[in-house]
Scaffold this active site. Structure first.
Site, mmCIF file in Angstrom:
data_model
loop_
_atom_site.group_PDB
_atom_site.id
_atom_site.type_symbol
_atom_site.label_atom_id
_atom_site.label_comp_id
_atom_site.label_asym_id
_atom_site.label_seq_id
_atom_site.Cartn_x
_atom_site.Cartn_y
_atom_site.Cartn_z
ATOM 1 N N ASP A 236 1.083 -0.993 0.067
ATOM 2 C CA ASP A 236 0.017 -0.229 -0.043
ATOM 3 C C ASP A 236 0.496 1.136 -0.314
ATOM 4 O OD1 ASP A 236 -3.257 0.611 1.102
ATOM 5 O OD2 ASP A 236 -2.372 2.358 0.948
ATOM 6 N N ASP A 285 -6.796 -4.516 -5.083
ATOM 7 C CA ASP A 285 -8.913 -3.589 -5.008
ATOM 8 C C ASP A 285 -8.043 -2.350 -5.077
ATOM 9 O OD1 ASP A 285 -11.402 -2.948 -4.182
ATOM 10 O OD2 ASP A 285 -10.581 -3.143 -2.268
ATOM 11 N N CYS A 325 -13.798 -0.059 -8.073
ATOM 12 C CA CYS A 325 -15.249 0.640 -7.538
ATOM 13 C C CYS A 325 -15.641 1.199 -8.364
ATOM 14 C CB CYS A 325 -14.459 0.390 -5.788
ATOM 15 S SG CYS A 325 -12.948 1.822 -5.561
HETATM 16 N N1 SAH Z 1 -9.001 -4.282 -0.313
HETATM 17 C C1 SAH Z 1 -8.638 -2.842 0.881
HETATM 18 C C2 SAH Z 1 -8.914 -1.402 0.469
HETATM 19 C C3 SAH Z 1 -8.304 -1.044 -0.689
HETATM 20 S S1 SAH Z 1 -8.624 1.031 -0.665
HETATM 21 C C4 SAH Z 1 -9.362 -3.143 2.897
HETATM 22 O O1 SAH Z 1 -10.109 -3.900 2.646
HETATM 23 O O2 SAH Z 1 -9.356 -2.687 2.957
HETATM 24 C C5 SAH Z 1 -7.312 1.616 -2.082
HETATM 25 C C6 SAH Z 1 -5.700 1.486 -0.971
HETATM 26 O O3 SAH Z 1 -4.491 2.135 -2.152
HETATM 27 C C7 SAH Z 1 -5.442 2.631 -0.006
HETATM 28 O O4 SAH Z 1 -5.355 2.244 0.898
HETATM 29 C C8 SAH Z 1 -4.730 3.517 -1.222
HETATM 30 O O5 SAH Z 1 -4.228 4.230 0.384
HETATM 31 C C9 SAH Z 1 -4.367 2.462 -1.792
HETATM 32 N N2 SAH Z 1 -2.831 2.984 -2.869
HETATM 33 C C10 SAH Z 1 -3.973 4.074 -3.605
HETATM 34 N N3 SAH Z 1 -3.257 3.999 -4.592
HETATM 35 C C11 SAH Z 1 -1.962 3.218 -4.796
HETATM 36 C C12 SAH Z 1 -0.583 2.822 -5.232
HETATM 37 N N4 SAH Z 1 -0.947 3.409 -6.912
HETATM 38 N N5 SAH Z 1 -0.179 1.454 -4.650
HETATM 39 C C13 SAH Z 1 -0.193 0.764 -4.000
HETATM 40 N N6 SAH Z 1 -1.473 1.369 -3.172
HETATM 41 C C14 SAH Z 1 -2.318 2.250 -3.438
#
Ligand code: SAH
Length: 381
Positions: A236, A285, A325
């Site tokens: 993340d 996700d 989403c």
């Molecule tokens: N799967 C998680 C929700 C994911 S939300 C759950 O079930 O709780 C999307 C996440 O992607 C967020 O935590 C955000 O910090 C992260 N994010 C956004 N862009 C990103 C990137 N380019 N690389 C890694 N993480 C990223």
């Protein structure tokens, strides 16, 4: 609007009478003067009318709001959620016939999001009703979203009633324990819409070496390790999310502690590819890459890239749990994106399971935009 879609755009309005203010309830009629619906109005928004009530004889007054809130809460509390889960969505805006209003429960605390001027204006009435229906310790507002700008509103955040929640509180989901930051966390603190999909995804993880991309606070990993995953890596870009993930792994007493990787998923997947690192299962996700239909083409490229990279990192017959989403990308288009990714990755895909948002986030048939979360369990051959 005759199909009961709850939005009317400003371009479709011919005449405005009696000079209503932002957030006022107005009577919407067609060009013949025939009643269509009661709505709330916002001259600053492109969606200048959000339709609330199609029966003219039912006025949108205090008891209307109370009845709609009660109906939404009743479905979650008496029908759907058992006590292995203490965090869930109570009001899902348009889908619960309450446009612009999100209400989530996190144990004894309620988090409210007012996305429109119509809801902003009625925040105190809504707070009063929620107090009497739910008797919470506190109601906290997280209206700190960028989308409020489209309504001419500034972001706001703070206590609406009762106690201020601790910065990190604990909730239960399907019996698992999670720390949630409802004051600074993403969305209202936790991705409640993935509750069922975490269970489904974990059921494929037994004995597998799993990579969770965009892990946020590691919820998918907690489920997958409990279901017997052999090892787990979480990526993340938020260090605060990964710190809470670390605490969540402690809290659930997991024997295996996942490796936490801070960084950009797109880059890290390329690094893994260059280093020849492979996995048995990958969970993807990503955040909302296409908030509107207008950004659909650009977003579809990002979805394709990340899925293509994941497919390349999977061993033969590996499992890909992949989500979108973005309401701008419907299920068929998402399948199309996966198809193109698989062709470029020289892999065949079998779809084993189709997934949706959890059912405390209902889809309203007259409002197709409310079906936003889609996912597939794929076998990548
Ligand atoms: N799967 C998680 C929700 C994911 S939300 C759950 O079930 O709780 C999307 C996440 O992607 C967020 O935590 C955000 O910090 C992260 N994010 C956004 N862009 C990103 C990137 N380019 N690389 C890694 N993480 C990223």
């Amino acid at each position: 609007m005759l199909r009961h879609h709850p939005w009317i755009f400003s371009g479709a309005v011919k005449k405005i009478e009696n000079n209503p203010s932002s957030g006022d309830i107005v009577r919407v009629v067609d060009s013949e003067g025939t009643f269509i619906a009661w709505a709330y109005f916002n001259p600053q928004s492109q969606i200048c009318l959000r339709l609330l009530e199609w029966k003219e004889e039912i006025p949108v007054n205090e008891s209307w709001w109370s009845e709609k809130l009660l109906s939404a809460v009743k479905y979650r509390e008496s029908v759907k959620i058992d006590n292995s889960t203490s965090a869930y969505r109570l009001v899902h805006a348009e889908s619960d016939m309450l446009p612009g209003l999100i209400v989530d429960r996190y144990g004894d605390f309620i988090v409210l999001q007012a996305l429109t001027a119509g809801i902003d204006k009625r925040k105190s009435i809504i707070t009063e009703h929620l107090k009497s229906i739910l008797n919470p310790k506190g109601i906290y507002e997280r209206s700190d979203t960028e989308t409020r700008k489209l309504e001419g509103l500034t972001p706001v955040q703070g206590v609406l009633f009762g106690e201020t929640p601790d910065s990190i509180i604990e909730i239960k989901e399907n019996g698992y324990r999670f720390k949630v930051d409802i004051i600074n966390g993403q969305k209202t603190g936790f991705f409640l819409d993935q509750r069922e999909n975490r269970k489904i995804t974990a059921s494929y993880a037994k004995n597998l070496k799993v990579l969770e991309c965009f892990s946020y606070t590691g919820a998918f990993s907690v489920y997958a390790l409990n279901a017997g995953a052999e090892s787990m890596t979480c990526i993340d870009s938020s260090s605060t999310a990964l710190e809470i993930a670390r605490q969540n792994f402690e809290l659930n007493g997991l024997a295996f502690k996942p490796e936490l990787v801070l960084g950009n998923t797109f880059q890290i997947l390329r690094d893994y590819r260059n280093a020849g690192i492979q996995f048995d299962m990958i969970i993807l996700d990503p955040p909302k890459l296409s908030p509107t239909r207008a950004l659909r083409e650009k977003a579809s490229q990002a979805y394709k890239d990340v899925n293509l990279l994941a497919m390349k990192l999977l061993k033969k017959d590996g499992i890909l749990a992949t989500f979108s989403c973005s309401s701008g990308i419907d299920t068929d288009f998402f399948k199309e994106i996966l198809l193109w990714a698989s062709i470029d990755a020289h892999r065949e895909i079998q779809i084993l399971r189709e997934m949706h948002q959890a059912d405390d986030h209902p889809v309203r048939l007259s409002f197709p935009e409310s079906s936003y979360l889609k996912g597939f369990i794929c076998r990548v051959c």
